[in-house]
Design a protein around this motif. Structure first.
Motif, PDB file in Angstrom:
ATOM      1  N   PRO A  48       0.743  -1.428  -0.249  1.00 51.55           N
ATOM      2  CA  PRO A  48       0.053   0.237  -0.009  1.00 51.55           C
ATOM      3  C   PRO A  48       0.783   1.385  -0.201  1.00 51.55           C
ATOM      4  O   PRO A  48       0.440   2.319  -0.500  1.00 51.55           O
ATOM      5  N   ALA A  49       2.169   1.082   0.507  1.00 50.13           N
ATOM      6  CA  ALA A  49       2.952   2.232   0.413  1.00 50.13           C
ATOM      7  C   ALA A  49       3.342   3.148  -0.846  1.00 50.13           C
ATOM      8  O   ALA A  49       3.380   3.997  -1.069  1.00 50.13           O
ATOM      9  N   ASN A  50       3.345   1.926  -1.782  1.00 49.76           N
ATOM     10  CA  ASN A  50       3.525   2.343  -3.269  1.00 49.76           C
ATOM     11  C   ASN A  50       1.938   2.521  -3.967  1.00 49.76           C
ATOM     12  O   ASN A  50       1.527   1.844  -4.608  1.00 49.76           O
ATOM     13  N   ASP A  51       1.433   3.806  -3.646  1.00 54.57           N
ATOM     14  CA  ASP A  51       0.230   4.211  -3.994  1.00 54.57           C
ATOM     15  C   ASP A  51       0.213   4.678  -5.213  1.00 54.57           C
ATOM     16  O   ASP A  51      -0.048   5.857  -5.451  1.00 54.57           O
ATOM     17  N   ALA A  52       0.168   3.876  -6.016  1.00 53.23           N
ATOM     18  CA  ALA A  52      -0.141   4.120  -7.471  1.00 53.23           C
ATOM     19  C   ALA A  52      -0.977   2.844  -8.344  1.00 53.23           C
ATOM     20  O   ALA A  52      -0.308   1.742  -8.031  1.00 53.23           O
ATOM     21  N   LEU A  53      -1.800   3.144  -9.052  1.00 49.93           N
ATOM     22  CA  LEU A  53      -2.503   1.988  -9.603  1.00 49.93           C
ATOM     23  C   LEU A  53      -1.765   1.602 -11.045  1.00 49.93           C
ATOM     24  O   LEU A  53      -1.935   0.662 -11.616  1.00 49.93           O
ATOM     25  N   HIS A  54      -1.320   2.739 -11.538  1.00 49.21           N
ATOM     26  CA  HIS A  54      -0.617   2.804 -12.978  1.00 49.21           C
ATOM     27  C   HIS A  54       0.920   3.243 -12.907  1.00 49.21           C
ATOM     28  O   HIS A  54       1.259   4.282 -12.394  1.00 49.21           O
ATOM     29  N   PHE A  55       1.587   2.400 -13.233  1.00 55.03           N
ATOM     30  CA  PHE A  55       3.351   2.825 -13.120  1.00 55.03           C
ATOM     31  C   PHE A  55       4.117   2.070 -14.096  1.00 55.03           C
ATOM     32  O   PHE A  55       3.609   1.057 -14.938  1.00 55.03           O
ATOM     33  N   ALA A  56       5.240   2.470 -14.113  1.00 52.65           N
ATOM     34  CA  ALA A  56       6.281   1.621 -14.711  1.00 52.65           C
ATOM     35  C   ALA A  56       7.122   1.060 -13.883  1.00 52.65           C
ATOM     36  O   ALA A  56       7.544   1.375 -12.981  1.00 52.65           O
ATOM     37  N   ALA A  57       7.204  -0.243 -14.203  1.00 51.10           N
ATOM     38  CA  ALA A  57       8.063  -1.282 -13.467  1.00 51.10           C
ATOM     39  C   ALA A  57       9.424  -1.093 -14.118  1.00 51.10           C
ATOM     40  O   ALA A  57       9.789  -1.622 -15.047  1.00 51.10           O
ATOM     41  N   VAL A  58      10.411  -0.727 -13.173  1.00 48.72           N
ATOM     42  CA  VAL A  58      11.700  -0.371 -13.596  1.00 48.72           C
ATOM     43  C   VAL A  58      12.579  -1.464 -12.850  1.00 48.72           C
ATOM     44  O   VAL A  58      12.763  -1.566 -11.583  1.00 48.72           O
ATOM     45  N   MET A  59      12.934  -2.530 -13.649  1.00 54.07           N
ATOM     46  CA  MET A  59      13.276  -3.755 -12.898  1.00 54.07           C
ATOM     47  C   MET A  59      15.187  -3.636 -12.874  1.00 54.07           C
ATOM     48  O   MET A  59      15.801  -3.279 -13.637  1.00 54.07           O
ATOM     49  N   THR A  60      15.425  -3.675 -11.582  1.00 52.85           N
ATOM     50  CA  THR A  60      16.818  -3.161 -11.514  1.00 52.85           C
ATOM     51  C   THR A  60      17.862  -4.336 -11.104  1.00 52.85           C
ATOM     52  O   THR A  60      18.974  -4.277 -10.809  1.00 52.85           O
ATOM     53  N   CYS A  61      17.326  -5.571 -11.175  1.00 57.96           N
ATOM     54  CA  CYS A  61      17.982  -6.781 -11.135  1.00 57.96           C
ATOM     55  C   CYS A  61      17.685  -7.896 -11.958  1.00 57.96           C
ATOM     56  O   CYS A  61      16.223  -8.050 -12.327  1.00 57.96           O
ATOM     57  N   ASP A  62      18.517  -8.705 -12.511  1.00 49.98           N
ATOM     58  CA  ASP A  62      18.253  -9.776 -13.384  1.00 49.98           C
ATOM     59  C   ASP A  62      17.239 -10.817 -12.848  1.00 49.98           C
ATOM     60  O   ASP A  62      16.276 -11.433 -13.516  1.00 49.98           O
ATOM     61  N   HIS A  63      17.318 -11.118 -11.347  1.00 53.39           N
ATOM     62  CA  HIS A  63      16.700 -12.231 -10.750  1.00 53.39           C
ATOM     63  C   HIS A  63      15.304 -11.825 -10.841  1.00 53.39           C
ATOM     64  O   HIS A  63      13.978 -12.573 -11.235  1.00 53.39           O
ATOM     65  N   ALA A  64      14.786 -10.454 -10.477  1.00 57.51           N
ATOM     66  CA  ALA A  64      13.383 -10.226 -10.360  1.00 57.51           C
ATOM     67  C   ALA A  64      12.787 -10.004 -11.963  1.00 57.51           C
ATOM     68  O   ALA A  64      11.576 -10.458 -12.212  1.00 57.51           O
ATOM     69  N   ASP A  65      13.632  -9.325 -12.927  1.00 54.91           N
ATOM     70  CA  ASP A  65      13.219  -9.173 -14.055  1.00 54.91           C
ATOM     71  C   ASP A  65      12.957 -10.502 -14.704  1.00 54.91           C
ATOM     72  O   ASP A  65      11.973 -10.603 -15.374  1.00 54.91           O
ATOM     73  N   GLU A  66      13.703 -11.552 -14.499  1.00 55.32           N
ATOM     74  CA  GLU A  66      13.763 -12.973 -15.151  1.00 55.32           C
ATOM     75  C   GLU A  66      12.371 -13.820 -14.437  1.00 55.32           C
ATOM     76  O   GLU A  66      11.892 -14.618 -15.147  1.00 55.32           O
ATOM     77  N   ASN A  67      12.110 -13.730 -13.121  1.00 55.80           N
ATOM     78  CA  ASN A  67      11.277 -14.451 -12.228  1.00 55.80           C
ATOM     79  C   ASN A  67       9.882 -13.953 -11.910  1.00 55.80           C
ATOM     80  O   ASN A  67       9.419 -14.368 -11.299  1.00 55.80           O
ATOM     81  N   CYS A  68       9.621 -12.708 -12.406  1.00 55.93           N
ATOM     82  CA  CYS A  68       8.295 -11.826 -12.141  1.00 55.93           C
ATOM     83  C   CYS A  68       7.861 -11.577 -13.544  1.00 55.93           C
ATOM     84  O   CYS A  68       8.042 -10.269 -13.741  1.00 55.93           O
ATOM     85  N   PRO A  69       7.365 -12.619 -14.342  1.00 53.74           N
ATOM     86  CA  PRO A  69       6.823 -12.160 -15.515  1.00 53.74           C
ATOM     87  C   PRO A  69       5.768 -11.212 -15.748  1.00 53.74           C
ATOM     88  O   PRO A  69       5.392 -10.511 -16.651  1.00 53.74           O
ATOM     89  N   PHE A  70       4.963 -11.262 -14.638  1.00 55.72           N
ATOM     90  CA  PHE A  70       3.697 -10.398 -14.575  1.00 55.72           C
ATOM     91  C   PHE A  70       3.545  -9.406 -13.453  1.00 55.72           C
ATOM     92  O   PHE A  70       3.524 -10.087 -12.345  1.00 55.72           O
ATOM     93  N   ILE A  71       3.399  -8.246 -13.436  1.00 52.10           N
ATOM     94  CA  ILE A  71       3.183  -7.338 -12.528  1.00 52.10           C
ATOM     95  C   ILE A  71       2.153  -6.599 -12.666  1.00 52.10           C
ATOM     96  O   ILE A  71       1.954  -5.555 -13.495  1.00 52.10           O
ATOM     97  N   PRO A  72       0.887  -6.838 -12.003  1.00 51.46           N
ATOM     98  CA  PRO A  72      -0.169  -5.915 -11.953  1.00 51.46           C
ATOM     99  C   PRO A  72       0.134  -4.530 -11.831  1.00 51.46           C
ATOM    100  O   PRO A  72       0.610  -3.986 -10.930  1.00 51.46           O
ATOM    101  N   GLY A  73      -0.912  -3.717 -12.727  1.00 45.46           N
ATOM    102  CA  GLY A  73      -0.632  -2.336 -12.532  1.00 45.46           C
ATOM    103  C   GLY A  73       0.208  -1.807 -13.688  1.00 45.46           C
ATOM    104  O   GLY A  73       0.482  -0.456 -13.752  1.00 45.46           O
ATOM    105  N   THR A  74       1.169  -2.575 -14.040  1.00 44.19           N
ATOM    106  CA  THR A  74       2.351  -2.064 -15.079  1.00 44.19           C
ATOM    107  C   THR A  74       1.943  -1.478 -16.178  1.00 44.19           C
ATOM    108  O   THR A  74       1.318  -2.321 -17.003  1.00 44.19           O
TER     109      THR A  74
END
Length: 215
Positions: A139-165
């Motif tokens: 809830p602290a990330n109070d935004a319904l629509h955002f750009a997901a800026v992936m800063t590490c390869d593990h999250a980028d490769e293992n999190c294929p879908f991020i709601p609200g992106t």
């Protein structure tokens, strides 16, 4: 937002001057151009700009990115909301916190179990940047629509879908964790922090804004 009359802390101002002199390679400029284009497009359409910097544990690189991006955006007068998150909760790593303090930020904290909540300031007049480890949809990330800026390869490769992106933007950084408890620890954390700072400065200095910065 940082107004010109809001004075950066002296050590931080010196760090930012050095950051502006650090080279950004052509390869990294191509990576960052995607982020620049996203921000510019949202501003040109009169829409809110929300950036969520995401790394697996939200403990180092994503925290550096949120804090430096928000500072750079405020300094350049660009209305952007910067958040950070991960795919699991750990804690904002003390080594990263110490690196930011060496750069000149002032940091306070309050207890929250094993996951303290930090308030990070770049000037006495600025609102604090709140920093603690959390999942990307906290809830602290109070935004319904955002750009997901992936800063590490593990999250980028293992999190294929991020709601609200609205857009997924890989901007990966090497993890300073590899140097924990070595003689190079502080040097490598500072190196990564300043790389991120220089690239966020590059991004926000490239944004064209309407009107002038408030005096």
């Amino acid at each position: 937002m940082l107004k010109r009359k809001h004075m950066l802390y002296p050590t931080l101002a010196e760090t930012i001057q050095k950051v502006g002199e650090l080279p950004v390679s052509d390869e990294r400029k191509q990576v960052l151009q995607v982020l620049i284009s996203y921000i510019q497009s949202k501003l040109d359409q009169g829409q809110n700009v929300n950036l969520n910097f995401i790394c697996t544990h939200n403990s180092r690189r994503s925290q550096f990115s949120q804090i430096w991006a928000q500072t750079a955006a405020d300094f350049h007068g660009i209305p952007v909301n910067c958040y950070s998150g991960g795919v699991e909760v750990t804690a904002f790593n003390d080594r990263a916190v110490n690196s930011l303090m060496r750069s000149g930020f002032r940091v306070s904290s309050k207890e929250n179990g094993s996951n303290p909540i930090f308030s990070v300031f770049y000037s006495d007049e600025s609102d604090p940047i709140t920093a603690f480890s959390k999942v990307y949809d906290d809830p602290a990330n109070d935004a319904l629509h955002f750009a997901a800026v992936m800063t590490c390869d593990h999250a980028d490769e293992n999190c294929p879908f991020i709601p609200g992106t609205e857009q997924r933007i890989p901007v990966r950084y090497e993890d300073p964790k590899a140097f924990d408890d070595t003689e190079l620890e502080a040097e490598k954390y500072d190196e990564r922090s300043l790389q991120i700072a220089s690239e966020m400065w590059f991004v926000f200095s490239a944004i064209q804004k309407k009107g002038s910065l408030s005096e």
